[in-house]
Write a protein that holds these residues in place. Structure first.
Motif, PDB file in Angstrom:
ATOM      1  N   VAL A   1       2.047   5.085   1.240  1.00 49.54           N
ATOM      2  CA  VAL A   1       2.101   6.097   2.298  1.00 49.54           C
ATOM      3  C   VAL A   1       2.571   7.400   1.656  1.00 49.54           C
ATOM      4  O   VAL A   1       3.507   7.389   0.859  1.00 49.54           O
ATOM      5  CB  VAL A   1       3.101   5.670   3.410  1.00 49.54           C
TER       6      VAL A   1
ATOM      7  N   VAL B   1       4.719   0.415   0.989  1.00 53.86           N
ATOM      8  CA  VAL B   1       4.930  -0.308   2.255  1.00 53.86           C
ATOM      9  C   VAL B   1       4.060  -1.561   2.287  1.00 53.86           C
ATOM     10  O   VAL B   1       3.127  -1.706   1.496  1.00 53.86           O
ATOM     11  CB  VAL B   1       4.608   0.590   3.479  1.00 53.86           C
TER      12      VAL B   1
ATOM     13  N   GLY C   1       0.596   0.641   6.758  1.00 57.30           N
ATOM     14  CA  GLY C   1       0.830   2.029   6.370  1.00 57.30           C
ATOM     15  C   GLY C   1       0.703   3.015   7.522  1.00 57.30           C
ATOM     16  O   GLY C   1       1.568   3.880   7.695  1.00 57.30           O
ATOM     17  N   LYS C   2      -0.361   2.879   8.314  1.00 57.40           N
ATOM     18  CA  LYS C   2      -0.608   3.852   9.399  1.00 57.40           C
ATOM     19  C   LYS C   2       0.535   3.846  10.406  1.00 57.40           C
ATOM     20  O   LYS C   2       1.045   4.897  10.783  1.00 57.40           O
ATOM     21  CB  LYS C   2      -1.926   3.491  10.119  1.00 57.40           C
TER      22      LYS C   2
ATOM     23  N   ALA D   1       3.874   5.124   8.896  1.00 56.80           N
ATOM     24  CA  ALA D   1       3.855   6.578   8.716  1.00 56.80           C
ATOM     25  C   ALA D   1       4.012   7.279  10.070  1.00 56.80           C
ATOM     26  O   ALA D   1       4.759   8.254  10.193  1.00 56.80           O
ATOM     27  CB  ALA D   1       2.563   7.003   8.029  1.00 56.80           C
TER      28      ALA D   1
ATOM     29  N   GLU E   1       0.855  -1.194   0.000  1.00 54.62           N
ATOM     30  CA  GLU E   1       0.000   0.000   0.000  1.00 54.62           C
ATOM     31  C   GLU E   1       0.890   1.244   0.000  1.00 54.62           C
ATOM     32  O   GLU E   1       2.112   1.153   0.159  1.00 54.62           O
ATOM     33  CB  GLU E   1      -0.970  -0.002   1.195  1.00 54.62           C
TER      34      GLU E   1
END
Ligand code: GLA
Length: 359
Positions: free
Chosen positions: A202, A331, A336-337, A340, A200
């Motif tokens: 970022v 990533v 991702g969250k 980041a 995904e």
């Protein structure tokens, strides 16, 4: 926070809009500074959008309101092009008028979640949303999505003063957030490709303002044109062999090397491959933008380095024109969250003021 009902079209203009249209911002995954060299790009749409609502003006002036800036610009048909956000809107009116399509006085209400000044094409999103609105309002049925992108590019070049390529407007007009849009900017041949499996995206803002973006951008473009002319080709796209650029003096040789290798990276990514392979192409793209094209700055290098060192990151690079603005990373899906947030904490501890933009 203003209450939404206090800032809607109805509240600003005391009437209902006749048309409402949206268009997304974009993040470019690979293929930077290649579009004005007739090369290849690989952007994708981001979830953030710009929405334009419009209707007839109550008088003989255009009234253009930006909710985010809480600014209204009013102008008559012979007034000079305004500065700032309204230049993009009026630029869209002007390019249609140049095509012989009259634009009656309009009330325009703009709202946007695309971050401004981060290199995620808030201007292209505004142009494409605006032109979609005009297409619908004026029933311009023969204007297709490619034409919308071309008109938006012309508005930006002629009225906002950046000699941009076609990537941003094509991405805003034709990409979606689930695919990569492969685009040959010479032929406009295009193809929607899947994101590498298990990955995904970022996107983070470095917090460094893109102050040199306009002048530095136009200068790079001029250098590329000079390099192409010295090599006797129409555009750097026509050079594939790095041996051919040995005759160029610096900085033209470095600029040309970036464009040629970057085109190669996009074509390689188009073949498909793993997220690891895609990530390596992104890392190489950043090094090339930093060392050969010289459009990175310290903050961008720092944020990219932090991302590249983080476990779960396949690759990272600056995205957009550079000189500040955003970075993009590929990533592991689902991480991702966290990735980041960790990268942001480290970056901001180093004294910067970054932000997470996606997810
Ligand atoms: C800006 C321009 C694009 C493109 C990129 C760099 O976003 O608008 O046309 O040239 O920079 O890849």
């Amino acid at each position: 926070m203003p209450r939404p009902e206090m800032t809607s079209f109805q509240n600003v203009f005391k009437a209902d809009p006749q048309v409402q249209t949206s268009a997304p911002g974009r993040v470019n995954m690979l293929g930077e500074h290649t579009d004005y060299n007739d090369g290849f790009v690989l952007p994708t749409a981001i979830p953030q959008q710009t929405t334009v609502a419009l209707g007839p003006s109550p008088d003989d002036q255009h009234h253009i309101y930006s909710q985010e800036l809480d600014q209204q610009v009013s102008l008559g048909p012979t007034d000079p092009i305004p500065e700032g956000f309204a230049s993009y809107v009026v630029g869209c009116f002007k390019v249609l008028e140049h095509q012989g399509i009259p634009v009656p006085p309009l009330a325009v209400h703009i709202t946007s979640s695309v971050p401004m000044g981060s290199g995620l094409s808030s201007s292209a999103a505004l142009e494409v949303a605006m032109l979609r609105g005009l297409r619908s309002h004026l029933q311009l049925l023969d204007i297709d999505d490619v034409r919308i992108a071309q008109l938006g590019q012309r508005a930006e070049q002629a009225y906002a003063g950046v000699q941009c390529g076609i990537m941003d407007q094509m991405a805003s007009s034709l990409a979606d957030a689930e695919h990569l849009l492969f685009l040959d900017t010479r032929t406009l041949e295009r193809q929607l490709l899947p994101l590498p499996t298990g990955a995904e995206i970022v996107v983070m803002d470095s917090g460094i303002p893109r102050t040199l973006a306009g002048s530095g951008y136009n200068q790079r473009r001029a250098e590329c044109e000079e390099a192409a002319s010295e090599l006797g080709v129409k555009a750097l796209r026509d050079v594939e062999d790095l041996g051919a650029i040995a005759q160029l003096a610096e900085p033209l040789q470095n600029r040309a090397r970036h464009v040629i290798t970057e085109n190669g990276r996009v074509l390689q990514a188009r073949q498909g491959g793993s997220a690891e392979q895609f990530g390596e192409l992104m890392n190489a793209s950043h090094a090339s933008l930093r060392d050969d094209y010289e459009v990175s700055v310290e903050g961008l290098d720092k944020l990219v380095a932090i991302l590249q060192e983080t476990s779960g990151v396949f690759g990272a690079r600056l995205t957009g024109a550079g000189f500040g603005g955003a970075c993009v990373a590929l990533v592991e899906a689902g991480k991702g969250k966290d990735i980041a947030q960790n990268a942001l904490d480290r970056y901001n501890q180093a004294g910067y003021q970054g932000k997470i933009l996606v997810p």
